[in-house]
Scaffold this motif. Structure first.
Motif, short mmCIF file in Angstrom:
data_model
loop_
_atom_site.label_atom_id
_atom_site.label_comp_id
_atom_site.label_asym_id
_atom_site.label_seq_id
_atom_site.Cartn_x
_atom_site.Cartn_y
_atom_site.Cartn_z
N TRP A 103 13.93 78.58 36.53
CA TRP A 103 13.05 79.75 36.46
C TRP A 103 11.97 79.55 35.38
N LEU A 104 12.26 78.71 34.42
CA LEU A 104 11.30 78.45 33.35
C LEU A 104 10.05 77.71 33.86
N ILE A 105 10.17 77.02 34.98
CA ILE A 105 9.06 76.19 35.47
C ILE A 105 7.84 77.02 35.87
N PRO A 106 7.95 78.06 36.72
CA PRO A 106 6.73 78.83 37.03
C PRO A 106 6.14 79.50 35.80
N ALA A 107 6.97 79.89 34.83
CA ALA A 107 6.44 80.43 33.58
C ALA A 107 5.63 79.37 32.84
#
Length: 206
Positions: A103-107
């Motif tokens: 989930w950290l990737i799109p952020a």
């Protein structure tokens, strides 16, 4: 929004990022938590800066588009090998969407896509207007974003945050990856600029 929040978040991000890069170059594996914490600080800085500079509605639209587009492309990429080439994430970046993409990737995409858009706006010829300006800005911002990954990808692979399943010619990274980054970034920018032909500007953060 407290006026000192942006400089504080930027300082935290730069200190953590600098420490991470220094550790990697020294051949030392950075602590698992340092990159996620740095990414969160950078993401919050980008959100705060975008909200103050563009206005919260345009900033929210850009954030939503970047989040959805990058997560969709990354999910297809990690699941099928399309877009960027065959790769997979390790578990060092936290919980994953469908077990494929942290989930950290799109952020993290938003963290860098927002400044990439500002850089491209400064570089674009002033005489370009209307549809030509929007298309040129999207393509150029995608190129700026891709240039960031030229530095980022080999470092993150070396640190074990993701791995390529094929041996690419650029420090182990397939060249196809960079074409995928440009397509992903340009798609999100083009969708945003279809709504806002010119970047809204409210307050310049200090």
């Amino acid at each position: 929004m407290p006026p000192r929040l942006c400089p504080l978040l930027l300082t935290v991000f730069l200190l953590l990022l600098g420490g991470t890069v220094a550790a990697m170059l020294a051949g030392v594996r950075p602590p698992d938590a340092i990159v996620p914490v740095a990414a969160v600080a950078g993401f919050l800085f980008a959100v705060a800066h975008a909200g103050r500079r563009l206005g919260w509605k345009p900033a929210g639209v850009l954030l939503a588009l970047v989040f959805v587009v990058s997560l969709a492309f990354e999910t297809v990429g990690a699941g099928t090998g399309w877009v960027y080439g065959p790769y997979h994430y390790s578990d060092r970046l936290g919980p994953m969407f469908l077990g494929l993409v942290p989930w950290l990737i799109p952020a993290s995409w938003f963290m860098m896509m927002y400044p990439a858009l500002l850089v491209a706006e400064r570089l674009l010829p002033a005489g370009w207007q209307g549809t030509r300006r929007a298309a040129g800005l999207a393509a150029l911002a995608g190129l700026v974003m891709t240039a960031w990954d030229v530095v980022l990808d080999p470092l993150m692979v070396r640190a074990g945050f993701w791995s390529w399943e094929v041996a690419g010619p650029f420090f182990g990274v397939p060249l196809r990856n960079y074409a995928g980054w440009w397509v992903t970034s340009t798609t999100a920018f083009a969708l945003f600029l279809a709504v806002f032909r010119r970047l809204p500007q409210r307050t310049e953060p200090r």
